[in-house]
Write a protein that holds these residues in place. Sequence first.
Motif, PDB file in Angstrom:
ATOM      1  N   CYS A  13       0.840  -1.208   0.000  1.00 17.79           N
ATOM      2  CA  CYS A  13       0.000   0.000   0.000  1.00 17.79           C
ATOM      3  C   CYS A  13       0.878   1.261   0.000  1.00 17.79           C
ATOM      4  O   CYS A  13       1.894   1.313   0.694  1.00 17.79           O
ATOM      5  CB  CYS A  13      -0.909  -0.025   1.230  1.00 17.79           C
ATOM      6  SG  CYS A  13      -1.929   1.449   1.399  1.00 17.79           S
ATOM      7  N   TYR A  15       0.096   4.235   1.159  1.00 22.34           N
ATOM      8  CA  TYR A  15      -0.296   5.262   2.119  1.00 22.34           C
ATOM      9  C   TYR A  15       0.542   5.180   3.399  1.00 22.34           C
ATOM     10  O   TYR A  15       1.704   5.529   3.392  1.00 22.34           O
ATOM     11  CB  TYR A  15      -1.801   5.186   2.403  1.00 22.34           C
ATOM     12  CG  TYR A  15      -2.686   5.551   1.229  1.00 22.34           C
ATOM     13  CD1 TYR A  15      -2.589   6.793   0.605  1.00 22.34           C
ATOM     14  CD2 TYR A  15      -3.628   4.664   0.741  1.00 22.34           C
ATOM     15  CE1 TYR A  15      -3.402   7.137  -0.458  1.00 22.34           C
ATOM     16  CE2 TYR A  15      -4.449   4.997  -0.326  1.00 22.34           C
ATOM     17  CZ  TYR A  15      -4.339   6.234  -0.919  1.00 22.34           C
ATOM     18  OH  TYR A  15      -5.158   6.573  -1.967  1.00 22.34           O
ATOM     19  N   CYS A  16      -0.015   4.696   4.477  1.00 23.42           N
ATOM     20  CA  CYS A  16       0.644   4.942   5.767  1.00 23.42           C
ATOM     21  C   CYS A  16       1.782   3.962   6.056  1.00 23.42           C
ATOM     22  O   CYS A  16       2.013   2.996   5.337  1.00 23.42           O
ATOM     23  CB  CYS A  16      -0.382   4.933   6.895  1.00 23.42           C
ATOM     24  SG  CYS A  16      -0.804   3.311   7.518  1.00 23.42           S
ATOM     25  N   GLY A  19       2.305  -0.226   6.109  1.00 28.73           N
ATOM     26  CA  GLY A  19       2.915  -0.983   5.008  1.00 28.73           C
ATOM     27  C   GLY A  19       2.197  -2.279   4.701  1.00 28.73           C
ATOM     28  O   GLY A  19       2.827  -3.348   4.590  1.00 28.73           O
ATOM     29  N   CYS A  20       0.892  -2.213   4.522  1.00 28.94           N
ATOM     30  CA  CYS A  20       0.114  -3.434   4.297  1.00 28.94           C
ATOM     31  C   CYS A  20       0.398  -4.041   2.929  1.00 28.94           C
ATOM     32  O   CYS A  20       0.540  -3.332   1.932  1.00 28.94           O
ATOM     33  CB  CYS A  20      -1.383  -3.118   4.375  1.00 28.94           C
ATOM     34  SG  CYS A  20      -1.927  -2.618   6.008  1.00 28.94           S
ATOM     35  N   LEU A  47      -7.174  -4.670   5.059  1.00 34.53           N
ATOM     36  CA  LEU A  47      -6.874  -3.340   4.539  1.00 34.53           C
ATOM     37  C   LEU A  47      -7.834  -2.365   5.194  1.00 34.53           C
ATOM     38  O   LEU A  47      -8.961  -2.733   5.555  1.00 34.53           O
ATOM     39  CB  LEU A  47      -7.060  -3.273   3.018  1.00 34.53           C
ATOM     40  CG  LEU A  47      -6.112  -4.093   2.144  1.00 34.53           C
ATOM     41  CD1 LEU A  47      -6.547  -3.984   0.680  1.00 34.53           C
ATOM     42  CD2 LEU A  47      -4.672  -3.625   2.291  1.00 34.53           C
ATOM     43  N   CYS A  48      -7.437  -1.116   5.317  1.00 36.81           N
ATOM     44  CA  CYS A  48      -8.363  -0.096   5.818  1.00 36.81           C
ATOM     45  C   CYS A  48      -9.115   0.514   4.634  1.00 36.81           C
ATOM     46  O   CYS A  48      -8.953   0.103   3.485  1.00 36.81           O
ATOM     47  CB  CYS A  48      -7.595   0.970   6.596  1.00 36.81           C
ATOM     48  SG  CYS A  48      -6.657   2.105   5.559  1.00 36.81           S
ATOM     49  N   LYS A  50      -8.749   3.300   3.083  1.00 36.66           N
ATOM     50  CA  LYS A  50      -7.905   3.889   2.033  1.00 36.66           C
ATOM     51  C   LYS A  50      -7.299   2.792   1.158  1.00 36.66           C
ATOM     52  O   LYS A  50      -7.285   2.913  -0.068  1.00 36.66           O
ATOM     53  CB  LYS A  50      -6.775   4.731   2.657  1.00 36.66           C
ATOM     54  CG  LYS A  50      -7.258   5.997   3.338  1.00 36.66           C
ATOM     55  CD  LYS A  50      -6.106   6.916   3.718  1.00 36.66           C
ATOM     56  CE  LYS A  50      -5.287   6.382   4.875  1.00 36.66           C
ATOM     57  NZ  LYS A  50      -5.970   6.420   6.190  1.00 36.66           N
ATOM     58  N   GLY A  51      -6.785   1.741   1.786  1.00 32.63           N
ATOM     59  CA  GLY A  51      -6.195   0.657   1.009  1.00 32.63           C
ATOM     60  C   GLY A  51      -7.228  -0.031   0.133  1.00 32.63           C
ATOM     61  O   GLY A  51      -6.980  -0.336  -1.040  1.00 32.63           O
ATOM     62  N   PRO A 182      -4.863   2.305  10.759  1.00 26.76           N
ATOM     63  CA  PRO A 182      -6.073   1.528  11.098  1.00 26.76           C
ATOM     64  C   PRO A 182      -5.840   0.026  11.210  1.00 26.76           C
ATOM     65  O   PRO A 182      -6.440  -0.618  12.077  1.00 26.76           O
ATOM     66  CB  PRO A 182      -7.031   1.845   9.945  1.00 26.76           C
ATOM     67  CG  PRO A 182      -6.532   3.116   9.344  1.00 26.76           C
ATOM     68  CD  PRO A 182      -5.044   3.090   9.528  1.00 26.76           C
ATOM     69  N   VAL A 183      -5.007  -0.523  10.367  1.00 24.47           N
ATOM     70  CA  VAL A 183      -4.839  -1.983  10.434  1.00 24.47           C
ATOM     71  C   VAL A 183      -4.072  -2.384  11.697  1.00 24.47           C
ATOM     72  O   VAL A 183      -4.399  -3.394  12.346  1.00 24.47           O
ATOM     73  CB  VAL A 183      -4.152  -2.489   9.146  1.00 24.47           C
ATOM     74  CG1 VAL A 183      -3.668  -3.916   9.302  1.00 24.47           C
ATOM     75  CG2 VAL A 183      -5.118  -2.377   7.969  1.00 24.47           C
TER      76      VAL A 183
HETATM   77 FE1  SF4 Z   1      -2.636   1.238   3.599  1.00 24.44          FE
HETATM   78 FE2  SF4 Z   1      -4.530   1.358   5.462  1.00 24.44          FE
HETATM   79 FE3  SF4 Z   1      -2.634  -0.484   5.592  1.00 24.44          FE
HETATM   80 FE4  SF4 Z   1      -2.059   2.055   6.097  1.00 24.44          FE
HETATM   81  S1  SF4 Z   1      -3.413   0.728   7.303  1.00 24.44           S
HETATM   82  S2  SF4 Z   1      -0.857   0.659   4.818  1.00 24.44           S
HETATM   83  S3  SF4 Z   1      -3.391   3.102   4.632  1.00 24.44           S
HETATM   84  S4  SF4 Z   1      -4.200  -0.315   4.004  1.00 24.44           S
END
Ligand code: SF4
Length: 708
Positions: A13, A15-16, A19-20, A47-48, A50-51, A182-183
Amino acid sequence: TPPRATAPTRTTCPYCGVGCGVLATPDGAGGAEIAGDPNHPANFGRLCSKGTALGETLGLDGRLLHPMRRQADGSFARVSWDSALDEIAGRLASIVARDGPDAVAFYLSGQLLTEDYYVANKLMKGFIGSANVDTNSRLCMASAVAGHKRAFGADVVPGCYEDLDLADLIVLVGSNAAWCHPVLYRRIMRNRETRGAKLVVIDTRQTASTEDADLFLQIAPGGDQALFSGLLAHLAATGAVDADFVAQHTSGFDFALDAARRLAPDAASTARLTGLAESDVSAFFALFAETPRVVTAFSQGVNQSAQGTDKTNAILNCHLATGRIGRTGAGPFSLTGQPNAMGGREVGGLANTLAAHMGFEPESIERVGRFWRAPRMATQEGLKAVQMFDAVAKGKIKALWIAGTNPAASLPDADAVREALGGLELLIVSDNVRLTDTIGGGAHILLPAQAWGEKSGTVTNSERRISRQRAFLAPPGETRPDWAIFADVGRRMGFDGFSFSSAAAVFAEHAALSAFENAGARAFDIGGLAQLSESAYAALEPTQWPVRHGEAKGRARLFAEGGFCTPARRAHFAAPATPRLAEALTPDFPLRLNTGRVRDQWHTMTRSGASVRLANHTLEPYVDIHPDDAATAHVVDNGFARVATARGACVLRVRVTARQARGQLFAPIHWTDQTAAQARIGALVGPHVDPVSGQPESKATPAAIAPH
Ligand code: SF4
């Protein structure tokens, strides 16, 4: 139309810092179906929001697809890559020859891949000859980096995500992990539900994370180091200190304890300094003291402070004193904001780091120079982000290359930053998108970079885990990988050492440098990955560093048995300074403006803003205010208000809520002058920085609010 792919690509991912792992299956029409990777140890398939919405963000609207050059009338015209890169190489060389290497600077991004960072850092610090390479990670994690270095001798996160599954007490400090990580937060909640772990949240405001807390400490702005100093004094007073660990593996304990005792000797004094109830302080102290398996996870509420390094060290002190570090379910844990802030730190993409976690000691300069065969090594630290843009404003920096970030929106005093950009002799911007506040601020040459899904390389998440980002879409237009753009300019400037054939070749050199003449003194060592073939790099599984030469896999935890990275191999207790905020309130600016994220947007929304689903979570920029403050200022719920500071002002929708503390405002950072609803919160934030880390205080700017 290409045939629909059946096999998903395993990637990470964008985004944050969690690192999903992501499974992306292209749909043959430029999009992709997205799912969590069940085999990635960061997220095990979760995944959250956003992901999950990544597949909705892959369109080409607004993309920068060709090199562009500003014309005399201010418009941009398409140019060839050869023309753009020849001009950049020629003009950079001329400016260096005329004004010296420090007249040039690079400002990079935690969105870049490690390979991108590596080549940019090598070009500037080894060949152009300046250390003026900094990054938007300075706004995000610099205080944690500085705190780690001061305590451990190196920028090392000692634990791993599994500790959040196995801790009996999790303390979140300055973190709304429910929205921002979030995850990981779901892992914490699962631990709470299945193992009965307790959650303490320390924050200045009520958030989604505080709703779940067993104990919520609504601390006054700037109070963190007083709280953790009081905790250190309490641990010592109640026999909770691990005397053997302190004696064998640390230094400076007595000095730090004396300072902590002078600052906050007991729960009553701690309560006075933090604005908390004494009973809550005592409850927290007792819980921490009696729970061996405790993880203290901290984020921007700690880092984004003019005392962020001291706050970090106050937290680390409590873990060092109890020996609760690098052990299963126990340790301090820096929650990284960006997808690759850690990777950038690893290559040296900060102005105060040379390369591979080495600093500017003479022996490191000599060693790195020899490894790179560099003709012109930087010999001292460069300018950190806020200093860098101040030097731009003063005309000391003539040429600036900004890659993958938008400082005209995100830096403090962003109006002044945008104005300064207009005075540059040469402003190069490499980005995915055609228009940002920074590009509008006066860019001369635009370079189209590949985006997530198109580019390949590695990122490192908050638990030191290196994961592959893999391409699953054809690169559109003339876009190129950032590392290849920097390397091409290096070659055109006549430098050897930039003939990389692939991202894998860049990674191999980076890994080899980490292990070069490193007999275990530097924790960051991925020499075990230096010999990866192209196919082994392609198949690289998520791996935690260090992975030393001859080792098959990395290490989840560090420092449980000491072995810190200081010359004496001991961790160091840093004495806490007296808490203070950078700017005092005044009659004109009687409130504290806090800034932060919303759940479903990322940075300046250039990707997340493309998803209607994500946009629906928060439709417009807003300011939260307590009902008493709203009544005093005569602003009403759902109306509009002008929020002003000594730096700037903007108009925001008002949300009157008792969840906001009295005397404080909160506004999210995502909207810019380029978004449908406009608000550049960076323009309101003062440029006051932590003296050690250089990180700005983004959460406590004196502000006023009035009806609009
Ligand atoms: Fe992406 Fe959400 Fe995982 Fe962060 S918590 S890496 S934004 S899926």
